[in-house]
Design a protein around this motif. Structure first.
Motif, PDB file in Angstrom:
ATOM      1  N   ASP A 102       3.610   1.129   7.142  1.00 15.87           N
ATOM      2  CA  ASP A 102       2.444   1.247   8.013  1.00 15.87           C
ATOM      3  C   ASP A 102       1.248   1.748   7.216  1.00 15.87           C
ATOM      4  O   ASP A 102       1.152   2.936   6.917  1.00 15.87           O
ATOM      5  N   GLU A 103       0.370   0.844   6.840  1.00 18.11           N
ATOM      6  CA  GLU A 103      -0.811   1.173   6.029  1.00 18.11           C
ATOM      7  C   GLU A 103      -0.448   2.075   4.850  1.00 18.11           C
ATOM      8  O   GLU A 103      -1.016   3.162   4.682  1.00 18.11           O
ATOM      9  N   SER A 163       0.822  -0.659  14.871  1.00 14.83           N
ATOM     10  CA  SER A 163       1.809   0.386  14.566  1.00 14.83           C
ATOM     11  C   SER A 163       2.863   0.462  15.665  1.00 14.83           C
ATOM     12  O   SER A 163       4.046   0.699  15.383  1.00 14.83           O
TER      13      SER A 163
END
Ligand SMILES: Nc1ncnc2c1ncn2[C@@H]1O[C@H](COP(=O)(O)OP(=O)(O)O)[C@@H](O)[C@H]1O
Ligand SMILES: [Mg+2]
Length: 282
Positions: free
Chosen positions: A195-196, A69
């Motif tokens: 991000d995810e 991240s």
């Protein structure tokens, strides 16, 4: 989180001067040459370099805390908002370093949008969520058309076309995430960072987003962080494996290797990658 939009935060003023540069390395939209990232005194990531080719999906995989991240958020200077954050190195977007002093980070985020782990629509109507960045940019075209186009791009139009004035917060989790994607793509960023994006979603909503990504990559270059190796295999053209070796007391993450997804999974070069993709740890 108030910073969770790719939209600029200033008034609807004219665009500040920034990237993109003319052209990057052949076919590369992003060239990441990260030397170090710090949070205060803590070195979170070291020595990580990779090229991201236009129109591809790149997945960042690796154990928790290895800096995925951090690297992703460094690309569009989202981490500038974190106290103590310091980036050493260069991130070239179409040949121009986004960390150059003349570059306005807000404008970088206009070209390089972001979608987060938790769907985070604003507390406003579906329409206004999508129109948000366009209005801030002082968009002069047909707002209705552009909102529809963005919702179509996010495969959400058919589900919401009759309730555009209802709150974005009333949608299901999967729909909310697609609304966030619509909001991110409305201003037509060249790069989309995710991000995810599926980790808060059920399997059906996840499949929808994965399918959607294949459409999105026709217009946007995508970098996605995922802890789900199967997802990386399904969606990514290229995969980057990050690692943090905590056995020696270190906690600094780094990029171990990058390769075509099939190759990285079937024939990794590095032992740490081999262990990881074999499911030795997660
Ligand atoms: N805002 C922050 N302030 C201080 N440390 C942070 C911050 N964000 C992340 N870190 C630290 O940086 C390292 C990398 O974190 P992160 O990039 O979130 O890893 P990943 O996404 O791979 O799980 C971790 O040790 C984490 O605790
Ligand atoms: Mg993370």
């Amino acid at each position: 989180m108030t910073t969770s939009t790719n939209a600029p935060t200033g008034p609807g003023a004219p665009a500040p001067p920034v990237p993109p540069g003319p052209n990057g390395e052949a076919g590369s939209v992003l060239h990441i040459d990260l030397k170090a990232v710090y949070y205060g005194k803590f070195k979170a990531v070291r020595d990580s370099a990779l090229d991201v080719k236009k129109g591809t999906i790149t997945a960042f995989i690796g154990p928790s805390g290895c800096g995925k991240s951090t690297v992703l958020r460094s690309i569009n200077r989202m981490n500038d908002l974190v106290r103590g954050f310091r980036f050493e190195g260069k991130i070239r977007f179409r040949g121009r370093d986004v960390y150059e002093s003349a570059v306005d980070p807000v404008a970088v985020r206009r070209y390089i949008g972001m979608v987060f782990q938790q769907p985070n629509p604003f507390a406003m109507s579906i329409f206004n969520n999508v129109a948000f960045g366009l209005r801030l940019n002082g968009y002069k075209g047909n707002l209705n058309e552009r909102v529809e186009q963005a919702l179509r791009s996010a495969a959400l139009w058919d589900e919401v076309k009759d309730k555009l004035r209802q709150s974005g917060l009333a949608l299901s989790g999967g729909q909310q995430q697609r609304l966030c994607i619509a909001r991110a793509v409305a201003t037509e960023p060249e790069v989309l960072l995710m991000d995810e994006p599926c980790s808060a979603l059920d399997p059906i909503a996840t499949v929808k987003i994965e399918e959607l990504m294949q459409d999105l990559k026709k217009k946007h270059t995508i970098v996605i962080v995922t802890h789900n190796l199967q997802q990386a295999k399904r969606v990514a053209d290229t995969t980057s494996f990050f690692y943090v070796d905590t056995t020696q007391g270190g906690r600094t993450g780094y990029l171990v290797e990058t390769g075509p997804t099939k190759e990285l999974f079937s024939n990794p070069r590095e032992p740490h990658t081999r262990d990881y993709v074999a499911g030795a740890f997660s």
